[in-house]
Enzyme design. Structure first.
Site, mmCIF file in Angstrom:
data_model
loop_
_atom_site.group_PDB
_atom_site.id
_atom_site.type_symbol
_atom_site.label_atom_id
_atom_site.label_comp_id
_atom_site.label_asym_id
_atom_site.label_seq_id
_atom_site.Cartn_x
_atom_site.Cartn_y
_atom_site.Cartn_z
ATOM 1 N N ASP A 92 4.100 -11.989 19.423
ATOM 2 C CA ASP A 92 4.748 -10.492 19.547
ATOM 3 C C ASP A 92 4.407 -9.871 20.928
ATOM 4 O O ASP A 92 3.454 -10.291 21.625
ATOM 5 C CB ASP A 92 4.319 -9.533 18.319
ATOM 6 C CG ASP A 92 5.278 -8.602 18.119
ATOM 7 O OD1 ASP A 92 6.518 -8.418 18.676
ATOM 8 O OD2 ASP A 92 5.209 -7.726 17.038
ATOM 9 N N ASP A 142 7.707 -12.970 9.284
ATOM 10 C CA ASP A 142 6.350 -13.378 9.548
ATOM 11 C C ASP A 142 5.640 -12.260 8.708
ATOM 12 O O ASP A 142 6.361 -11.121 8.242
ATOM 13 C CB ASP A 142 5.782 -13.084 11.057
ATOM 14 C CG ASP A 142 6.038 -11.730 11.290
ATOM 15 O OD1 ASP A 142 6.936 -11.046 11.542
ATOM 16 O OD2 ASP A 142 4.873 -10.910 11.527
ATOM 17 N N CYS A 169 1.217 -26.655 -8.160
ATOM 18 C CA CYS A 169 0.913 -26.807 -6.730
ATOM 19 C C CYS A 169 0.115 -28.070 -6.269
ATOM 20 O O CYS A 169 -0.739 -28.263 -7.026
ATOM 21 C CB CYS A 169 0.061 -25.448 -6.391
ATOM 22 S SG CYS A 169 -0.170 -25.715 -4.359
ATOM 23 N N CYS A 174 -1.302 -28.466 -3.308
ATOM 24 C CA CYS A 174 -2.356 -28.218 -2.090
ATOM 25 C C CYS A 174 -3.538 -28.715 -2.281
ATOM 26 O O CYS A 174 -4.044 -28.821 -3.610
ATOM 27 C CB CYS A 174 -2.317 -26.625 -1.739
ATOM 28 S SG CYS A 174 -3.496 -25.681 -2.530
ATOM 29 N N CYS A 229 -5.401 -26.752 -4.968
ATOM 30 C CA CYS A 229 -5.248 -26.684 -6.150
ATOM 31 C C CYS A 229 -5.593 -28.348 -6.847
ATOM 32 O O CYS A 229 -5.793 -28.375 -8.046
ATOM 33 C CB CYS A 229 -3.855 -26.441 -6.475
ATOM 34 S SG CYS A 229 -3.582 -24.709 -6.662
ATOM 35 N N HIS A 264 -4.436 -21.922 -0.143
ATOM 36 C CA HIS A 264 -3.416 -22.093 -0.995
ATOM 37 C C HIS A 264 -2.290 -21.263 -0.868
ATOM 38 O O HIS A 264 -1.040 -21.745 -1.117
ATOM 39 C CB HIS A 264 -4.067 -21.900 -2.435
ATOM 40 C CG HIS A 264 -3.002 -21.611 -3.603
ATOM 41 N ND1 HIS A 264 -2.190 -22.507 -4.175
ATOM 42 C CD2 HIS A 264 -2.311 -20.115 -4.027
ATOM 43 C CE1 HIS A 264 -1.554 -22.085 -4.790
ATOM 44 N NE2 HIS A 264 -1.421 -20.759 -4.943
#
Lengths: 323, 323
Positions: free
Chosen positions: A27, A217, A255, A257, A260, A286
């Site tokens: 930014d 974002d 999930c 990931c 998880c 996660h």
């Protein structure tokens, strides 16, 4: 401010400094300076503000911001804008939007000069990217649709690689935000990315996508993760709740990931209550996986022409509540 | 105390609770209660202490400790011992050592009963391990070699799967510690692991190994990592030092850990000074990798008959200083 642009330059740019060889967006500092409130002074030339680190007087302008972002060597550079308060009246929002338009021109000019002299620092060449920095314009105008349209027109006249909608998600009603997005996003040429800044929840992402937004974002997945909140396919889960004390299920049973696959709600709750940073790391990991996976599913559903169905099913599930 | 043994039991034991399918060693609580100082009261039966969490009165004894460790389902269980102060005079150290010997007998008896009724909770079967819990004795006796020898003899009479040297690294001179280790470790049967509790620095590991020690445990790699200290092949590195401000080299140029493969001293320093937990995570990760790698090299050098050479080279390098 920290560690300072000279350090980043000496370290060969941001990609090399942080060990990240994929795309980076930076930014401009416009919103960040604006959020300092009383600590900043805005003029035609730019913005003067006091460092939150040592109280010293600093200056940001379109030119300085472009120079800083060239030194960082980010892949997507944002123009230096001014952000009006969410509920700014028409005259104040116009003044701010017009200043932003003049700053957009100056940002473009300085950016182009810097690109010509190849001032961007040691940017990693990433497969599928052009190897040059991209510059995005930012549409302002608070909640006033006429000012928003005019802001977009001025941005389109200058010409950018992508177009952001800024100055939203700063205190206005959500319905007002979606009115602005619905008005502006479709007016951005289809071959340019549309980027909604500072948004949002998983449901916000779908609301943005349905109105034509490509990019978002937000601090939500990381900040909320650090504070003990997990986003799951069945909604939000507060890891501090007593009910997870002996619950061996993962945060989200659907999930995949690494958190998880390995850790239970009971363990993550214990770690959180014990002040162990592993809990905050795990929830953050996660949450990022969940947000990225949601957008992956969005893209997949669009490709197969089933976005409307996906959106309905996702929302229904997300509102069903974690058991 | 937290989350409480009933929670761990309900979650199927410690392996399952923390998602770890390799070997786990748990301490008995003897040292931990001892370190509470004025908050504990020791009798023949066991130790009464106040919870640091809620101030409630709690009780630990050989029997309770064995029951807790069975519920945890750890692979290596430690007997419940009493730790005398590092500089305890002979009579006080004798009283303490004799109490520890009686507690060792009671630990063994209760442990055997619990094993017979298969009380250990859902312990993961790990390849290469027996599938039953192991029990280690602990040699006490402060700095008095005659008491240490007597303590070991009493432990050997009872018979354990391994033998630990406890009550060291608690304030005594280092040379005194090594005298005790040199006296005791060789008297432990060669087919039983010798475990030096609470030790130590990378150099301490080598000093222990040369005197016959097989196992160590210490908070050093993790605690110092959280506080900004990295262990490297050239000694300790304080990540806060100004000299690393633009240093793009990894913490240790000879290290292959994922932190050293990716991140520079400059970035880790920036993260540390910014209060980002990623720095503390990364230093901890590197330190554990360094300690594990050091022990891997120790084993390799012993197998190839070059431990003396390895020890000399490692020590020389470790003392050469980080540049």
């Amino acid at each position: 401010m920290r560690p300072g642009i000279e350090t980043i330059r000496a370290c060969g740019g941001l990609h090399r400094f942080i060990g990240w060889d994929r795309a980076l967006l930076t930014d401009s500092g416009g919103f960040q300076v604006w959020s300092l409130g009383e600590l900043r002074k805005i003029s035609e030339e730019g913005t003067e503000f006091r460092s939150h680190v040592d109280g010293s007087l600093r200056f940001l302008s379109p030119e300085v911001s472009m120079e800083v972002q060239a030194a960082l060597g980010s892949d997507i550079v944002m123009v230096f804008d001014e952000c009006a308060p969410g509920k700014a009246p028409h005259d104040e929002a116009r003044r701010s939007m017009e200043l932003t338009a003049r700053w957009a021109r100056r940002s473009r000019d300085r950016f182009d000069e810097l690109q010509r002299v190849e001032a961007d620092t040691g940017r990693t060449l990433v497969e599928g990217l052009s190897g040059a920095q991209a510059l995005f314009g930012i549409v302002q105008g608070a909640t006033h649709l006429d000012l928003r349209r005019e802001s977009l027109e001025r941005n389109l006249e200058i010409g950018f690689d992508g177009y952001a909608i800024g100055g939203l998600s700063v205190g206005e009603e959500k319905s007002v935000m979606w009115d602005v997005v619905a008005e502006i996003a479709p007016l951005v040429p289809a071959d340019r990315p549309r980027y909604l800044m500072g948004v949002g929840t998983p449901e916000d992402l779908l609301e943005g996508v349905v109105r034509g937004v490509d990019m978002f974002d937000c601090v939500l997945p990381t900040r909320n993760g650090r504070n003990g909140q997990a986003f799951t396919s069945r909604g939000k889960l507060n890891i501090k709740n007593t009910q997870w004390g002996s619950d061996l299920r993962p945060l989200d049973e659907t999930c995949c990931c690494s958190v998880c696959r390995r850790h239970s709600r009971a363990y993550l709750r214990h770690l959180y209550l014990s002040g162990e940073m592993l809990s905050r790391i795990s929830l953050t990991h996660h949450n990022l996986a969940f947000f990225l996976d949601t957008m992956r599913r969005v893209r997949q559903s669009i490709r197969s022409g089933k976005f409307t169905q996906f959106r309905r099913e996702f929302t229904e599930m997300f509102n069903s509540g974690v058991e």
